[in-house]
Design an enzyme around this catalytic site. Sequence first.
Site, short mmCIF file in Angstrom:
data_model
loop_
_atom_site.label_atom_id
_atom_site.label_comp_id
_atom_site.label_asym_id
_atom_site.label_seq_id
_atom_site.Cartn_x
_atom_site.Cartn_y
_atom_site.Cartn_z
N ASP A 175 0.84 -1.19 0.00
CA ASP A 175 0.00 0.00 0.00
C ASP A 175 0.88 1.25 0.00
O ASP A 175 1.37 1.69 1.04
CB ASP A 175 -0.91 0.00 1.23
N SER A 176 1.11 1.79 -1.17
CA SER A 176 1.76 3.09 -1.34
C SER A 176 3.06 3.23 -0.56
O SER A 176 3.38 4.30 -0.04
CB SER A 176 0.80 4.22 -0.91
#
Length: 639
Positions: free
Chosen positions: A475-476
């Site tokens: 996630d990012s």
Amino acid sequence: MKASILVLSYIVGIAYAGVYTDRFNVQYNKIHSKGYFSPDGIPYHSVETLIVEAPDHGHETTSEAFSYYVWLEALNGKINSDWSTFNKAWDVLEHYIIPVSASQPTAQFYQPSHPATFAPELDTPNQYPSPIDNSIPVGQDPLHQELVNAYGNSDIYAMHWLLDVDNIYGFGNSPGNCENGPGTPGPSYINTFQRGPMESVWRTVPQPTCDSFKYGGPNGFLDLYTKDNNYAKQWKYTNAPDADARAIQAAYWAGQWAQEAGQLGTISNTLSKASKMGDYLRYALFDKYFKQIGNCVSPYSCPGGYGRSSAHYLLGWYFAWGGSLDYNGGWAWRIGDSTAHFGYQNPLAAWALSHDPNLKPRGATAVSDWQTSLDRQIEFYEWLQSAEGAFGGGASNSWNGRYDTPPSDVSQNTFHGMFYDWEPVYHDPPSNRWYGMQPWSVDRLAQYYYVTGDYKAKNLLDKWVNWVLANIKIDSGKSYTLPETLSWNGAPGNLHVSVQTYSSDVGTGAATARTLSYYAAKANHAQAKQVAKEMLDIMWTSHQTDKGVSVPETPDTYHQFNEPVYVPPGWTGRYPNGDVIQNGATFLSIRSWYKQDPSWPAVEAHLNGGPAPTFTFHRFWAQADIAIAQGTYGILFNE
């Protein structure tokens, strides 16, 4: 400019300087300064004391931890050009977790024509003790005389798997001594598991490896496990072959790196010890009672093996050895293991022991044994790979641990006559449910591929990497998840896996990142490299603690502190601290010292109906794995 920096770094004695090798040094320094080692320099299983998994206390330790210690120091030699710490790690290992000659006092009485007497493994702890049966044929040990010829004695040079480092049980089985009691400084050799596949750690009755009947009952602890007409005071040890193989794997890398730096002579004595360990590790390649391999479906009619007919050539779950304490009429025994789990295989160690001149053992047939083992291990991976890519379970030459006839659907799917088992060795929880077995084992396969370029290994890795990449979510750059538990169905040829749960675990995450790193470096796989990099970055930036790198976890098993521990009716014994072992005992009642642990109030509240407690553990293996994964990435990609 980079080349100039590297030259300068070499001149000042630093082999590598970069983001990831710098992280190795930061983590390495935490491991050496934040409570991971005993005063004697022994690595604890974890910094925290209240932790129950395979060891039942954090300040016990395992051969696994020692093997990671050796690997950590091998990488320290590579990165910081200091080989003294690698030698020291092996010295500590040799002194404390390989039983010294005085701790194997009657080894010379061993008779390889009759290695051990058969006792069936039973399904549940309450079926024990298991009756010893002298009428069951056993095979001959083909290694003993060869090892005596090579090393001049009958001792076994192998790690026992478990030490009570702080002597919290109080047995006092320190090196060369036997049951000297609670006042003896640690460490103390102990053992736990011995009562079938449903004996989780919560159902164990820990016992000393040197049983002089000073503690336990009238026969010490022996009659909890085996049923015999009479009992003799004795010593016994159990080896975890994956740990010995990991230590040898680490020694291989140390040898390669030291040779590149012109420093091979500084560690040559340690490498010879690793080679010796590899000689004795061959006991893991044989059936438990040296019976023939393949279709061994009756303890009475399945014959004993001769020569290599009892060798499955895979790394079994254990091997063990022991003997009497009394020299008058002295005796000794040895067993291999009939069951192999894919998670214990180590093709790089097998390759090193058969190809690396620094590690080729002295035993006359050792090189050929390890070459055969290498080929057999690769074939084992091929047989066990699921349609999705993960590897499923293992195989056994002894169904149910007593050479039973397996169900028809099992008997029709064999590996060299051994039967497929999706949960080999232990069933509570299933031994192939934990995802960590995947990167632990596949990392070794990836290292073997990196060293040799073997196309068979690449084909296996191609499929596994595709599966694991599809199951890692990032996630990012802030967090990642990867598999935690797996479920299985089918059998080899039609085997399938699915992911049950996910986690952000840092230990299995580090092992996965390192596996991807070795694969990417050899196969030039951009996505594998990128995912490895992102995982290493995230765990480093998001999960720092004052003691290392870790994430909070909420164990779902700690209600089992009140788990009943089976003790036969009428059997009564005592531990050194006075805890009574009797029918109705629980995990906690025979470990009353846990009530004084600093973390106990959180568990007590849970047992009284509160929520499961959350802890942030610092396991030695996981923290070392993180350091090694960061440093390995830096070395492979010069970053």
